[in-house]
Design a protein around this motif. Structure first.
Motif, PDB file in Angstrom:
ATOM      1  N   UNK A 288      15.607  -3.517  -3.829  1.00  0.00           N
ATOM      2  CA  UNK A 288      14.565  -4.237  -3.093  1.00  0.00           C
ATOM      3  C   UNK A 288      13.213  -3.586  -3.365  1.00  0.00           C
ATOM      4  N   UNK A 289      12.187  -4.374  -3.204  1.00  0.00           N
ATOM      5  CA  UNK A 289      10.854  -3.855  -3.407  1.00  0.00           C
ATOM      6  C   UNK A 289       9.848  -4.600  -2.532  1.00  0.00           C
ATOM      7  N   UNK A 290       8.721  -3.939  -2.372  1.00  0.00           N
ATOM      8  CA  UNK A 290       7.607  -4.521  -1.612  1.00  0.00           C
ATOM      9  C   UNK A 290       6.470  -4.775  -2.585  1.00  0.00           C
ATOM     10  N   UNK A 291       5.930  -5.965  -2.533  1.00  0.00           N
ATOM     11  CA  UNK A 291       4.702  -6.249  -3.263  1.00  0.00           C
ATOM     12  C   UNK A 291       3.582  -6.306  -2.238  1.00  0.00           C
ATOM     13  N   UNK A 292       2.627  -5.403  -2.398  1.00  0.00           N
ATOM     14  CA  UNK A 292       1.453  -5.368  -1.530  1.00  0.00           C
ATOM     15  C   UNK A 292       0.321  -6.067  -2.273  1.00  0.00           C
ATOM     16  N   UNK A 293      -0.141  -7.188  -1.731  1.00  0.00           N
ATOM     17  CA  UNK A 293      -1.199  -7.951  -2.389  1.00  0.00           C
ATOM     18  C   UNK A 293      -2.402  -7.039  -2.652  1.00  0.00           C
ATOM     19  N   UNK A 294      -2.876  -7.059  -3.895  1.00  0.00           N
ATOM     20  CA  UNK A 294      -4.005  -6.222  -4.272  1.00  0.00           C
ATOM     21  C   UNK A 294      -3.600  -4.900  -4.884  1.00  0.00           C
ATOM     22  N   UNK A 295      -2.298  -4.602  -4.853  1.00  0.00           N
ATOM     23  CA  UNK A 295      -1.786  -3.372  -5.451  1.00  0.00           C
ATOM     24  C   UNK A 295      -0.865  -3.769  -6.598  1.00  0.00           C
ATOM     25  N   UNK A 296      -1.107  -3.241  -7.763  1.00  0.00           N
ATOM     26  CA  UNK A 296      -0.437  -3.727  -8.972  1.00  0.00           C
ATOM     27  C   UNK A 296       1.060  -3.438  -8.969  1.00  0.00           C
ATOM     28  N   UNK A 297       1.443  -2.212  -8.675  1.00  0.00           N
ATOM     29  CA  UNK A 297       2.846  -1.821  -8.826  1.00  0.00           C
ATOM     30  C   UNK A 297       3.664  -2.119  -7.571  1.00  0.00           C
ATOM     31  N   UNK A 298       4.829  -2.763  -7.721  1.00  0.00           N
ATOM     32  CA  UNK A 298       5.724  -2.946  -6.569  1.00  0.00           C
ATOM     33  C   UNK A 298       6.202  -1.595  -6.038  1.00  0.00           C
ATOM     34  N   UNK A 299       6.494  -1.543  -4.757  1.00  0.00           N
ATOM     35  CA  UNK A 299       6.929  -0.312  -4.098  1.00  0.00           C
ATOM     36  C   UNK A 299       8.433  -0.397  -3.825  1.00  0.00           C
ATOM     37  N   UNK A 300       9.225   0.553  -4.288  1.00  0.00           N
ATOM     38  CA  UNK A 300      10.663   0.510  -4.002  1.00  0.00           C
ATOM     39  C   UNK A 300      10.960   0.787  -2.533  1.00  0.00           C
TER      40      UNK A 300
END
Ligand code: FES
Length: 89
Positions: A1-13
């Motif tokens: 699973x991952x988090x995509x934070x709008x405005x931040x390029x890399x997804x966060x595990x």
């Protein structure tokens, strides 16, 4: 699973049972927070997509009206799928 934070390029595990906030902070992202237990409301963000499990929180921190608009507390939400969120500044 991952988090995509709008405005931040890399997804966060996401680690199993981690909250959004714990995952974001572990990844070194700057994100507003204070109490980390659902009482202050500093970690509010918009859940754009994805399934989450919500832990208990105070209505002083997040109202029913806000929740109905898709606002969540990053410290009280555990992702159950890939999620997309947006900071509220
Ligand atoms: S950090 Fe206080 S409600 Fe999330």
């Amino acid at each position: 699973m991952q988090i995509v934070l709008v405005g931040h390029v890399d997804p966060v595990p996401v680690q199993p049972s981690d909250t959004l906030l714990a995952s974001l902070l572990r990844a070194g992202l700057a994100f507003p927070f204070s109490c980390q237990n659902g009482n202050c409301g500093h970690c509010k963000c918009e859940l754009i997509s994805g399934e989450v499990h919500e832990l208990e929180y105070s209505e002083h921190a997040l109202s029913t009206a806000e929740r109905s608009r898709g606002i969540v507390l990053a410290c009280r939400v555990q992702p159950r799928s890939a999620v997309v969120i947006r900071r509220i500044d």
